[in-house]
Design a protein around this motif. Structure first.
Motif, PDB file in Angstrom:
ATOM      1  N   ARG A  68       9.999   2.643  -5.036  1.00 14.15           N
ATOM      2  CA  ARG A  68      10.723   2.368  -6.265  1.00 14.15           C
ATOM      3  C   ARG A  68      12.217   2.417  -5.981  1.00 14.15           C
ATOM      4  O   ARG A  68      12.683   3.117  -5.099  1.00 14.15           O
ATOM      5  N   ARG A 221       6.054 -11.475  -1.354  1.00 13.46           N
ATOM      6  CA  ARG A 221       6.301 -10.848  -2.662  1.00 13.46           C
ATOM      7  C   ARG A 221       4.986 -10.614  -3.405  1.00 13.46           C
ATOM      8  O   ARG A 221       4.758  -9.521  -3.960  1.00 13.46           O
ATOM      9  N   LEU A 225       3.670  -6.837  -4.354  1.00 17.75           N
ATOM     10  CA  LEU A 225       3.496  -6.469  -5.756  1.00 17.75           C
ATOM     11  C   LEU A 225       2.040  -6.106  -6.041  1.00 17.75           C
ATOM     12  O   LEU A 225       1.759  -5.226  -6.869  1.00 17.75           O
ATOM     13  N   TRP A 229       3.858  -1.942  -5.749  1.00 17.33           N
ATOM     14  CA  TRP A 229       5.252  -1.587  -5.488  1.00 17.33           C
ATOM     15  C   TRP A 229       6.138  -2.109  -6.610  1.00 17.33           C
ATOM     16  O   TRP A 229       5.875  -3.151  -7.216  1.00 17.33           O
ATOM     17  N   ASP A 230       7.215  -1.402  -6.857  1.00 19.59           N
ATOM     18  CA  ASP A 230       8.158  -1.701  -7.925  1.00 19.59           C
ATOM     19  C   ASP A 230       8.846  -3.053  -7.690  1.00 19.59           C
ATOM     20  O   ASP A 230       9.248  -3.374  -6.566  1.00 19.59           O
ATOM     21  N   HIS A 231       8.990  -3.848  -8.766  1.00 20.24           N
ATOM     22  CA  HIS A 231       9.594  -5.181  -8.652  1.00 20.24           C
ATOM     23  C   HIS A 231      11.000  -5.104  -8.055  1.00 20.24           C
ATOM     24  O   HIS A 231      11.366  -5.913  -7.184  1.00 20.24           O
ATOM     25  N   GLU A 232      11.804  -4.166  -8.512  1.00 19.90           N
ATOM     26  CA  GLU A 232      13.187  -4.073  -8.041  1.00 19.90           C
ATOM     27  C   GLU A 232      13.228  -3.709  -6.559  1.00 19.90           C
ATOM     28  O   GLU A 232      14.066  -4.210  -5.802  1.00 19.90           O
ATOM     29  N   VAL A 234      10.865  -4.413  -4.360  1.00 20.22           N
ATOM     30  CA  VAL A 234      10.427  -5.606  -3.631  1.00 20.22           C
ATOM     31  C   VAL A 234      11.573  -6.612  -3.526  1.00 20.22           C
ATOM     32  O   VAL A 234      11.780  -7.248  -2.480  1.00 20.22           O
ATOM     33  N   ASP A 235      12.357  -6.752  -4.602  1.00 21.87           N
ATOM     34  CA  ASP A 235      13.538  -7.622  -4.549  1.00 21.87           C
ATOM     35  C   ASP A 235      14.484  -7.161  -3.442  1.00 21.87           C
ATOM     36  O   ASP A 235      15.037  -7.982  -2.692  1.00 21.87           O
ATOM     37  N   CYS A 238      13.067  -8.070  -0.064  1.00 24.90           N
ATOM     38  CA  CYS A 238      13.193  -9.511   0.203  1.00 24.90           C
ATOM     39  C   CYS A 238      14.613  -9.858   0.630  1.00 24.90           C
ATOM     40  O   CYS A 238      14.816 -10.685   1.524  1.00 24.90           O
TER      41      CYS A 238
END
Length: 276
Positions: A68, A221, A225, A229-232, A234-235, A238
């Protein structure tokens, strides 16, 4: 006086603690779970953490604890630096990340760098590349474990000059026991390896990375996900992998050797001692 070591249970912080203790430096480990806790979201505890503190090793927490990101972290850490300056802390050694000097000023780690460099405190900034330890106890290990030992990353055939976290800690320790004011160190290992090469060497050494498969970012991605795992976070990953794919993590620098008087640890040596 005392040296406050933030992130004291982390991959680098625990070795900074050991290095300072071996040199007879009084240390105060600081995490949310230490006897004198440090929680970036709870400024009420910061005064106690800074009692009798002359210098600080400062690292922002990463997202790989629970996968996170931490919201508003930059401003929280800047508030802590404000208080440290008010309390008479004389020196801060800050660890951020490779290439952070080129990041926009509103990126958390860059914002903290700029605040420190504009303070009255003596400062050193270290910007390390990816750690070898990310392959044994970090996000790369987690991703491989989730896919039977295969690393599937959007990094193509790019190479990375991975570094041993113990070398990073040794440079930080040196900067805390001598005067490295105003220095900015880019820390890398001695060689730049592709993930294919890393996986081959890791598997040969019995590490839990068996092979590597390049994938497109949308596929990475989606897979990540799907692990929850938290979207932010993962961003963030990336973005980091895009920097690798663009070749920004490939160069090797001489900064470790310049500070320590010896070359940085190579991957083969790391694989023989990674248990420590």
């Amino acid at each position: 006086m005392t040296t406050l070591v933030t992130g004291a249970s982390g991959k680098v912080g625990r070795h900074v603690l050991d290095g300072l203790t071996q040199r007879g430096v009084a240390v105060r480990p600081a995490t949310r779970r230490t006897d004198v806790p440090l929680d970036w979201a709870d400024p009420a505890g910061w005064d106690a953490a800074l009692d009798d503190v002359d210098q600080v090793f400062l690292v922002l927490p990463g997202g790989d604890d629970g996968h996170r990101s931490v919201s508003g972290l930059g401003q929280q850490v800047i508030g802590f630096l404000d208080l440290a300056e008010q309390r008479g802390v004389s020196r801060v050694v800050l660890m951020t990340a490779l290439g952070m000097q080129y990041a926009p000023a509103d990126v958390d780690q860059r914002a903290v760098e700029l605040r420190l460099q504009n303070s009255s405190m003596r400062w050193t900034v270290v910007r390390p590349n990816w750690f070898y330890q990310n392959l044994t106890e970090g996000p790369l290990r987690d991703l491989a474990d989730a896919h039977g030992g295969r690393l599937s990353l959007p990094t193509g055939a790019a190479t990375v000059s991975f570094i041993d976290a113990r070398d990073i800690a040794a440079v930080i320790t040196a900067a805390l026991v001598a005067d490295h004011h105003g220095r900015e160190y880019t820390l890398t290992g001695p060689e730049s390896l592709s993930f294919t090469e890393l996986a081959r060497l890791a598997a040969k050494a019995g590490l839990p990375i068996l092979d590597y498969q390049p994938v497109a970012e949308p596929e990475f991605r989606a897979r990540t996900l799907a692990l929850g795992w938290d979207h932010e976070y993962v961003d963030t990953l990336c973005g980091l992998f895009a920097a690798i794919a663009a070749g920004h993590a490939a160069p090797c620098t001489a900064d470790v050797a310049d500070v320590l008087g010896r070359p940085p640890v190579g991957f083969a040596e790391f694989t023989s001692t990674h248990q420590t």
